[in-house]
Design an enzyme around this catalytic site. Structure first.
Site, short mmCIF file in Angstrom:
data_model
loop_
_atom_site.label_atom_id
_atom_site.label_comp_id
_atom_site.label_asym_id
_atom_site.label_seq_id
_atom_site.Cartn_x
_atom_site.Cartn_y
_atom_site.Cartn_z
NE ARG A 459 33.88 47.76 34.75
CZ ARG A 459 34.21 46.92 33.81
NH1 ARG A 459 33.93 47.37 32.41
NH2 ARG A 459 34.40 45.93 33.91
CB THR A 504 33.90 41.11 44.27
OG1 THR A 504 33.37 41.56 45.61
CG2 THR A 504 32.42 40.91 43.74
CE LYS A 528 40.94 34.85 50.60
NZ LYS A 528 41.91 35.37 49.69
CB ALA A 560 41.36 27.71 47.11
CG LEU A 562 42.67 22.56 50.37
CD1 LEU A 562 44.17 22.85 51.34
CD2 LEU A 562 42.82 21.24 50.00
N GLY A 613 46.46 32.63 38.13
CA GLY A 613 45.38 33.21 39.18
C GLY A 613 45.47 32.78 40.65
CE LYS A 631 43.67 32.60 51.87
NZ LYS A 631 44.66 32.33 51.10
N GLY A 749 43.88 29.37 42.91
CA GLY A 749 43.98 29.22 41.71
C GLY A 749 42.61 29.02 41.35
#
Ligand code: NDP
Ligand SMILES: N[C@@H](CC=O)C(=O)O
Length: 787
Positions: A459, A504, A528, A560, A562, A613, A631, A749
């Site tokens: 927003r 996002t 992604k 993430a 890695l 998370g 992925k 995470g």
């Protein structure tokens, strides 16, 4: 309705062309208020004329030259100048009388009156409704203090729709005599008018479009700021900075208006905003050529700010020393007289100093200067040093040369490469990324400045020269709502090099990558959606990025933190050929299936995974297998396989009944998951196996086969022995055939993902540092060739 006061100074009104340029600017603002100075040097010419009063012949010649000059300017500017020419003649005829009656201010007023009449007439000729207003008809001052009530009352009936063009610099006393508002008086008129009208902003149009970190005539490497926080502007003004005067800022001290310094020679440039809302961090180096140190008696309670306002001269309390004041040499006598009138007797330093002041960065409140600056100061040996959290002042016995000031500026504000960061998305990953940013800024300080210049969520957007990491959340909460256009404009205006960090989950946002690349951004995505767009759209973005020579890094979109994409890149660049990639690609599903033993309902575990998370903003993206499918597509594309998402076979975990509807509705019926998963678990347990959600990509004879599905594996299977949330990537290649290469570790995470984004950022930063060094090197070589 929001109202803006525009003030145009003498250089913006010095010729017919300049008047036309001002009218062009106002054409876009047909309801604004305008304050004008006298054209070019007219005020100096009027003053010179007054001095010739005792020499009638010279006086007449000067007067006639002035009349001709004003006539010429009116003729060149207007199609029908006759009415203004008559007005000029009547003013010229009055001058001798005013001087005889010692009414110099009525003479000086002619310059501004002429500008306001000429500009209003020009605007009317262009079909813009406008009127000229003489500020003396409403602006009243009592002993140099504005009478706000009376001035507002007198102004009210004079207001007209359209453009009101008001004379700057002049006003009247309560008794009705003309007065002038002193040096930079028109800027002061503009802020007074801004306050009287409750304006949203006051635009001071001049010949510069920025406020600089130092006087660019003395310090060529001075930085141009686009935004300056109010408090620092006040300090700079108190130090006698020529762009901002303390007097100009004073009417706005308790008004919410912004002050914007803009160049009428470059009207498209947004200029430099002095804002009360700004949380940015800037710094200045400024100097006063001849300054005295004035020591006040210990019992003196006078305040330097108030005395400065009375004297209209810089009077600065030495940082950390309230009883020692610093003043320019010209202000010493007026100051001593004023003090004496209040029975205060001060001691003045026997010698004058060259004063150099450093207005420190607001957010960091540094007490110490850099080592480089310390060395410089040791060499220069200032006669006195005053220092507090906001300001450092050094007094030197000899004036500093331009080169010395430039050296000090470089030591205080080192010119390292600055990479402007715009962070989109301030949720789990975004807020953790910002949390870690300060440490990364410090780690790379001296090589590159990772400057947070923009922040946005779905927003609101916040842009500034430099955003503070201390209170970004409050700042963003107070920021205005944005539209696609306003966001694009703000992004476009930001200086390069700049990187947009997409944290996002939005596909619509990812579809705007081509726009961002065109605006000069490098891209870092944890989102992604961009890397899994339909192949043609994805390839178009890749090609555009290559054309524009910008990077698109997206290592966190799989595993993430890695470095799985980088591993594949390394294998390929070393000549290896990858035949298969398989394993566990979802942190959420890894965690859920490793934890799920029937003792806690599946839906309760899902809630915990969300709180940790791990999940996507919509956890159905995880449960449906879609996130794993994405992925696998990312890795396939990393291997240059022309795959589409739909070509990856998918076996969803999510019951069809939960697939539709809002996220809120899904959470309300999440217990349906418990019903669906209980028998699946029981079945696996009966076979003595564990559940794993796996992905597999196999390339056989150039053909890719890809699938994601739920499997049950025996406890001795390599995919069984994991820690909840682990991702496992098993890579089979020419060189890793019998014994595949395995990469394993937490795959979701906040911290690992934000850390991975920082790894992408550090990689980009290193490239920018290398590019800057290469540019410096080639410039040095070019310079050597020229010699
Ligand atoms: N969590 C993880 O372990 C990992 C996450 N990721 C990816 O990171 C991204 C962020 O995840 P996470 O932080 O958990 O998500 P959150 O839901 O916590 O935060 C998402 C943020 O994005 C903002 N946002 C949403 N739509 C838009 C839009 N159109 N324009 C601008 N901002 C928008 C939201 O704004 P608002 O605050 O206004 O709602 C919010 O600030 C996702 O793409 C996810 O797939 C990647 C690897 C691992
Ligand atoms: N929701 C995802 C987050 C990382 O991409 C996962 O669980 O793996």
């Amino acid at each position: 309705m929001s109202l803006v006061v525009h003030k145009f100074g003498g250089s913006s009104l010095a010729s017919a062309e300049r008047f036309a340029a001002v009218a062009d600017i106002l054409q876009k603002e047909p309801t604004a208020w305008v304050v004008v100075s006298a054209p070019g040097d007219t005020t100096d010419e009027l003053l010179a004329l007054a001095e010739l009063r005792e020499q009638p012949e010279c006086f007449r010649t000067q007067l006639s030259e002035l009349q001709q000059k004003l006539h010429l300017l009116a003729r060149r500017t207007l199609k029908q100048p006759e009415a203004l020419l008559q007005l000029v003649d009547s003013w010229i005829a009055e001058i001798a009388g005013f001087l005889a009656a010692q009414q110099l201010n009525d003479v000086l007023a002619i310059g501004e009156r002429f500008s306001s009449q000429l500009l209003a007439a020009l605007l009317n000729e262009r079909g813009l409704r406008s009127q000229a207003l003489d500020a003396r008809d409403f602006l009243r001052l009592d002993a140099a203090v504005v009478d706000w009530h009376l001035s507002a009352q007198l102004l009210e009936p004079l207001k007209q729709p359209g453009l009101n063009v008001v004379t700057g610099y002049i006003a009247r006393t309560i008794q009705g005599q003309s007065i002038t508002l002193g040096r930079n008086g028109s800027d002061y008129s503009a802020t007074i008018l801004g306050r009287l009208l409750n304006a949203e902003a006051i635009h001071i149009w001049t010949d510069v479009d920025a406020i600089y970190s130092a006087d660019p005539r003395k310090v060529p490497s001075a930085r141009a700021y686009k935004q300056v926080p109010w408090q620092q502007a006040l300090t700079l003004a108190a130090l006698g900075n020529p762009v901002l005067h303390a007097k100009t800022l004073s009417p706005l001290l308790d008004a919410p208006a912004d002050l914007v310094v803009r160049s009428s020679f470059n009207p498209e440039h947004p200029g430099c905003k002095v804002s009360q809302q700004s949380a940015i961090e800037v710094q200045f180096l400024t100097d006063i050529q001849q300054a005295a140190l004035v020591s006040l008696p210990a019992n003196c309670l006078l305040n330097a700010h108030e005395v400065a306002a009375q004297l209209q001269q810089p009077v600065i309390a030495a940082p950390g020393q309230a009883q020692q004041w610093l003043v320019p040499a010209a202000a010493v006598d007026p100051l001593l007289s004023l003090l004496a009138s209040q029975q205060v007797y001060a001691r003045v330093s026997p010698q004058l100093y060259h004063l150099v002041a450093w207005v420190k960065p607001a957010a960091r409140r540094q007490k110490q200067v850099s080592t480089q600056a310390q060395h410089w100061l040791q060499r220069q040996a200032p006669a006195a040093v005053f220092n507090d959290e906001q300001l450092a002042v050094w007094l030197f016995e000899q004036p500093l040369s331009s080169l010395e000031l430039t050296e000090l500026h470089q030591a205080l504000l080192p010119s390292v490469v600055q990479l402007n960061l715009v962070v989109a998305g301030t949720g789990n990953v975004g807020s953790e990324f910002l949390q870690l940013l300060e440490r990364q800024q410090q780690a790379l300080a001296g090589q590159i400045e990772l400057n947070l210049a923009g922040l946005l969520n779905s927003r609101q957007a916040l842009f500034a020269e430099s955003l503070s990491l201390d209170n970004w959340a409050e700042q963003l909460q107070r920021a205005p709502l944005y539209t696609e256009q306003s966001l694009q404009l703000a992004l476009q205006e930001l200086a390069e090099p700049k990187v947009l960090i997409d944290l996002t989950p939005s596909r619509a946002f990812a579809e705007r990558y081509p726009q961002f690349i065109q605006a000069g951004f490098d891209l870092i995505s944890a989102n992604k959606q961009g890397v899994t767009l339909p192949l043609a759209q994805f390839q178009q973005i890749k090609q555009l990025a290559a054309q524009q020579q910008v990077q698109w890094l997206s290592n966190t979109t799989v595993g993430a933190g890695l470095p799985v994409q980088r591993l594949l890149q390394e294998l390929r660049s070393s000549g290896d050929t990858v035949h298969a990639v398989s394993g566990i690609f979802s942190g959420t599903l890894s965690w859920l299936l490793a934890k799920f033993d029937g003792s806690v309902p599946f839906s309760a575990l899902l809630k915990q995974a969300q709180q940790l998370g791990f999940t996507e903003p919509d956890p159905r993206d995880d449960l449906s297998g879609k996130d794993v499918q994405r992925k696998l597509l990312v890795l396939a594309r990393e291997l240059d396989l022309p795959l589409e998402l739909e070509q990856i076979a998918l076996e969803p975990l999510l019951p069809a009944a939960l697939a539709e509807g809002s996220v809120e509705a899904f959470w309300q019926q999440a217990e349906l998951l418990d019903l669906a998963f209980a028998p699946v678990l029981a079945d696996a347990q009966q076979q003595g196996k564990v559940l794993r959600y796996v992905a597999e990509l196999r390339i056989e004879q150039g053909q890719a086969k890809a699938q994601v599905r739920l499997v049950s594996v025996a406890p001795e299977h390599p995919l069984a022995a994991i820690i909840p949330c682990d991702n496992v990537f098993v890579i089979e290649s020419d060189w890793y055939q019998q014994n595949p290469l395995v990469l394993k570790g937490p795959g979701a995470g906040r911290q690992v993902t934000a850390g991975g984004v920082h790894a992408d950022l550090a990689l980009l930063a290193k490239q920018k540092i290398a590019a800057a060094k290469a540019a410096q090197h080639s410039q040095a070589q070019a310079a050597a060739w020229v010699k």
